[in-house]
Design a protein around this motif. Structure first.
Motif, PDB file in Angstrom:
ATOM      1  N   ALA A 112      99.367  24.863  32.297  1.00  0.00           N
ATOM      2  CA  ALA A 112     100.277  25.248  31.213  1.00  0.00           C
ATOM      3  C   ALA A 112     101.459  24.293  31.140  1.00  0.00           C
ATOM      4  CB  ALA A 112     100.759  26.681  31.424  1.00  0.00           C
ATOM      5  N   SER A 113     101.976  23.877  32.289  1.00  0.00           N
ATOM      6  CA  SER A 113     103.127  22.977  32.280  1.00  0.00           C
ATOM      7  C   SER A 113     102.742  21.599  31.738  1.00  0.00           C
ATOM      8  CB  SER A 113     103.714  22.846  33.691  1.00  0.00           C
ATOM      9  OG  SER A 113     102.772  22.279  34.584  1.00  0.00           O
ATOM     10  N   SER A 114     101.528  21.155  32.037  1.00  0.00           N
ATOM     11  CA  SER A 114     101.082  19.871  31.519  1.00  0.00           C
ATOM     12  C   SER A 114     100.872  19.944  30.014  1.00  0.00           C
ATOM     13  CB  SER A 114      99.794  19.434  32.213  1.00  0.00           C
ATOM     14  OG  SER A 114      99.409  18.133  31.816  1.00  0.00           O
ATOM     15  N   ARG A 115     100.336  21.036  29.536  1.00  0.00           N
ATOM     16  CA  ARG A 115     100.140  21.204  28.100  1.00  0.00           C
ATOM     17  C   ARG A 115     101.489  21.240  27.372  1.00  0.00           C
ATOM     18  NH1 ARG A 115      94.920  22.676  26.671  1.00  0.00           N
ATOM     19  NH2 ARG A 115      95.707  23.368  24.659  1.00  0.00           N
ATOM     20  N   ALA A 116     102.467  21.882  27.995  1.00  0.00           N
ATOM     21  CA  ALA A 116     103.801  21.911  27.398  1.00  0.00           C
ATOM     22  C   ALA A 116     104.394  20.507  27.353  1.00  0.00           C
ATOM     23  CB  ALA A 116     104.707  22.852  28.191  1.00  0.00           C
ATOM     24  N   ALA A 117     104.156  19.734  28.410  1.00  0.00           N
ATOM     25  CA  ALA A 117     104.634  18.347  28.438  1.00  0.00           C
ATOM     26  C   ALA A 117     103.942  17.520  27.355  1.00  0.00           C
ATOM     27  CB  ALA A 117     104.398  17.737  29.814  1.00  0.00           C
ATOM     28  N   ALA A 118     102.670  17.820  27.090  1.00  0.00           N
ATOM     29  CA  ALA A 118     101.948  17.126  26.032  1.00  0.00           C
ATOM     30  C   ALA A 118     102.576  17.408  24.673  1.00  0.00           C
ATOM     31  CB  ALA A 118     100.479  17.541  26.037  1.00  0.00           C
ATOM     32  N   ALA A 166      98.385  16.488  36.492  1.00  0.00           N
ATOM     33  CA  ALA A 166      98.708  15.433  35.537  1.00  0.00           C
ATOM     34  C   ALA A 166      97.487  14.544  35.350  1.00  0.00           C
ATOM     35  CB  ALA A 166      99.898  14.612  36.029  1.00  0.00           C
ATOM     36  N   GLY A 167      97.496  13.789  34.244  1.00  0.00           N
ATOM     37  CA  GLY A 167      96.338  12.967  33.912  1.00  0.00           C
ATOM     38  C   GLY A 167      96.672  11.500  33.742  1.00  0.00           C
ATOM     39  N   HIS A 168      96.093  10.893  32.720  1.00  0.00           N
ATOM     40  CA  HIS A 168      96.149   9.442  32.534  1.00  0.00           C
ATOM     41  C   HIS A 168      97.486   8.962  31.966  1.00  0.00           C
ATOM     42  CE1 HIS A 168      94.605   5.435  32.110  1.00  0.00           C
ATOM     43  NE2 HIS A 168      94.639   5.449  30.795  1.00  0.00           N
ATOM     44  N   GLY A 169      98.332   9.872  31.522  1.00  0.00           N
ATOM     45  CA  GLY A 169      99.628   9.478  30.969  1.00  0.00           C
ATOM     46  C   GLY A 169     100.778  10.033  31.792  1.00  0.00           C
ATOM     47  N   PRO A 170     100.934   9.608  33.047  1.00  0.00           N
ATOM     48  CA  PRO A 170     101.991  10.184  33.886  1.00  0.00           C
ATOM     49  C   PRO A 170     103.384   9.977  33.317  1.00  0.00           C
ATOM     50  CG  PRO A 170     101.092   8.187  34.898  1.00  0.00           C
ATOM     51  CD  PRO A 170     100.188   8.541  33.757  1.00  0.00           C
ATOM     52  N   ASP A 180      92.417  16.764  22.052  1.00  0.00           N
ATOM     53  CA  ASP A 180      91.902  15.508  22.591  1.00  0.00           C
ATOM     54  C   ASP A 180      92.977  14.786  23.391  1.00  0.00           C
ATOM     55  OD1 ASP A 180      89.497  16.004  21.311  1.00  0.00           O
ATOM     56  OD2 ASP A 180      89.941  14.694  19.606  1.00  0.00           O
ATOM     57  N   VAL A 181      94.187  14.741  22.854  1.00  0.00           N
ATOM     58  CA  VAL A 181      95.295  14.076  23.534  1.00  0.00           C
ATOM     59  C   VAL A 181      95.561  14.727  24.887  1.00  0.00           C
ATOM     60  CG1 VAL A 181      97.779  13.624  23.441  1.00  0.00           C
ATOM     61  CG2 VAL A 181      96.355  13.248  21.410  1.00  0.00           C
ATOM     62  N   VAL A 182      95.530  16.053  24.905  1.00  0.00           N
ATOM     63  CA  VAL A 182      95.749  16.764  26.175  1.00  0.00           C
ATOM     64  C   VAL A 182      94.678  16.382  27.185  1.00  0.00           C
ATOM     65  CG1 VAL A 182      95.818  19.025  27.282  1.00  0.00           C
ATOM     66  CG2 VAL A 182      96.947  18.686  25.076  1.00  0.00           C
ATOM     67  N   ALA A 183      93.426  16.363  26.764  1.00  0.00           N
ATOM     68  CA  ALA A 183      92.332  16.040  27.678  1.00  0.00           C
ATOM     69  C   ALA A 183      92.367  14.585  28.118  1.00  0.00           C
ATOM     70  CB  ALA A 183      90.991  16.359  27.027  1.00  0.00           C
ATOM     71  N   LEU A 184      92.768  13.691  27.241  1.00  0.00           N
ATOM     72  CA  LEU A 184      92.790  12.266  27.557  1.00  0.00           C
ATOM     73  C   LEU A 184      93.930  11.892  28.500  1.00  0.00           C
ATOM     74  CD1 LEU A 184      92.033  10.788  24.031  1.00  0.00           C
ATOM     75  CD2 LEU A 184      90.671  10.353  26.077  1.00  0.00           C
ATOM     76  N   PHE A 185      95.096  12.490  28.299  1.00  0.00           N
ATOM     77  CA  PHE A 185      96.287  11.985  28.986  1.00  0.00           C
ATOM     78  C   PHE A 185      97.029  13.011  29.841  1.00  0.00           C
ATOM     79  CE2 PHE A 185      95.883   9.519  24.973  1.00  0.00           C
ATOM     80  CZ  PHE A 185      95.504   8.310  25.558  1.00  0.00           C
ATOM     81  N   PHE A 186      96.622  14.276  29.782  1.00  0.00           N
ATOM     82  CA  PHE A 186      97.324  15.319  30.513  1.00  0.00           C
ATOM     83  C   PHE A 186      96.296  16.136  31.309  1.00  0.00           C
ATOM     84  CE2 PHE A 186      99.941  13.989  27.008  1.00  0.00           C
ATOM     85  CZ  PHE A 186     101.227  13.981  27.511  1.00  0.00           C
ATOM     86  N   GLU A 187      96.677  17.328  31.731  1.00  0.00           N
ATOM     87  CA  GLU A 187      95.770  18.209  32.465  1.00  0.00           C
ATOM     88  C   GLU A 187      95.592  19.505  31.672  1.00  0.00           C
ATOM     89  OE1 GLU A 187      93.303  19.917  33.864  1.00  0.00           O
ATOM     90  OE2 GLU A 187      93.589  18.359  35.384  1.00  0.00           O
ATOM     91  N   PRO A 188      94.465  19.656  30.990  1.00  0.00           N
ATOM     92  CA  PRO A 188      94.268  20.810  30.109  1.00  0.00           C
ATOM     93  C   PRO A 188      94.375  22.162  30.801  1.00  0.00           C
ATOM     94  CG  PRO A 188      92.588  19.138  29.718  1.00  0.00           C
ATOM     95  CD  PRO A 188      93.318  18.728  30.959  1.00  0.00           C
TER      96      PRO A 188
END
Length: 213
Positions: free
Chosen positions: A98-104, A190-194, A87-95
């Motif tokens: 792979a790099s965004s998920r790692a950042a999450a 990237a998503g809602h949590g840059p 959920d956190v990944v979908a809300l604030f990152f880009e599911p």
């Protein structure tokens, strides 16, 4: 600890930085707001521009009609009693990235490592009531704020992700040419949590903006 009645109304929220600025006797304040806090920050600049030297917005929305509304997914996930990592990944990152998920994962680790000086939990019923209606257009109906954005001399920076499911960055780009002091920075994948995905880069960009704008 803060007191008063909790609110997600940007007009009411804007009173908090005003009160803090006045209480501390601050001048030339650099005001930053994330998400709905960015809406409150825009209201603050509209109401007391003489106190603010720079405005920084993260994953926020401009006022007025939107060319791209929010996705229902945000409201479905944000309204849950408990959010898991996906959920956190979908809300604030880009599911899909792979790099965004790692950042999450790194972001969650930083948050979980902090044990002291944490804020009280936001009651879920309070938060759920704010998002119960689903996507709205406009999400931020505030004509005086739009007029401020068109006429202010205060430098404004917006940092966002290219796939923000609650406040799409496309709505800022639709106003290109009409907002004379607004600088837009958009992170790919990237998503809602840059600031969660790129904390160091975001800090460096803000510092450079304040020094040079």
């Amino acid at each position: 600890m803060s007191t008063g009645t909790p609110s997600y109304n940007p007009l009411e929220m804007a009173a908090d930085p005003r009160d803090l600025i006045q209480a501390l006797g601050l001048k030339d304040v650099i005001l930053l707001g994330w998400s709905i806090g960015g809406m409150a920050a825009q209201v603050a600049l509209t109401l007391y521009p003489q106190e603010i030297s720079h405005l920084v917005l993260l994953g926020s929305t401009p006022p007025g009609d939107l060319v791209k509304p929010a996705e229902q997914l945000f409201y479905d996930l944000a309204g849950k009693d408990v959010n898991d990592f996906e959920d956190v990944v979908a809300l604030f990152f880009e599911p899909k990235s792979a790099s965004s998920r790692a950042a999450a994962s790194r972001s969650q680790a930083r948050i979980e490592a902090r044990e002291g000086d944490t804020s009280p939990a936001v009651p879920i019923d309070f938060a759920r009531a704010r998002i119960a209606g689903g996507p709205a257009n406009p999400a931020f109906p505030a004509p005086p704020v739009m007029e401020m954005l068109k006429t202010t001399s205060v430098p404004i920076l917006h940092i966002g992700g290219d796939h923000d499911i609650i406040f799409p960055v496309e709505n800022w780009y639709a106003l290109n040419g009409g907002l004379p002091t607004v600088t837009l920075v958009t992170y790919p994948s990237a998503g809602h949590g840059p600031q969660h995905q790129h904390p160091e880069l975001t800090a460096d960009i803000i510092a450079s903006f304040v020094r040079n704008a």
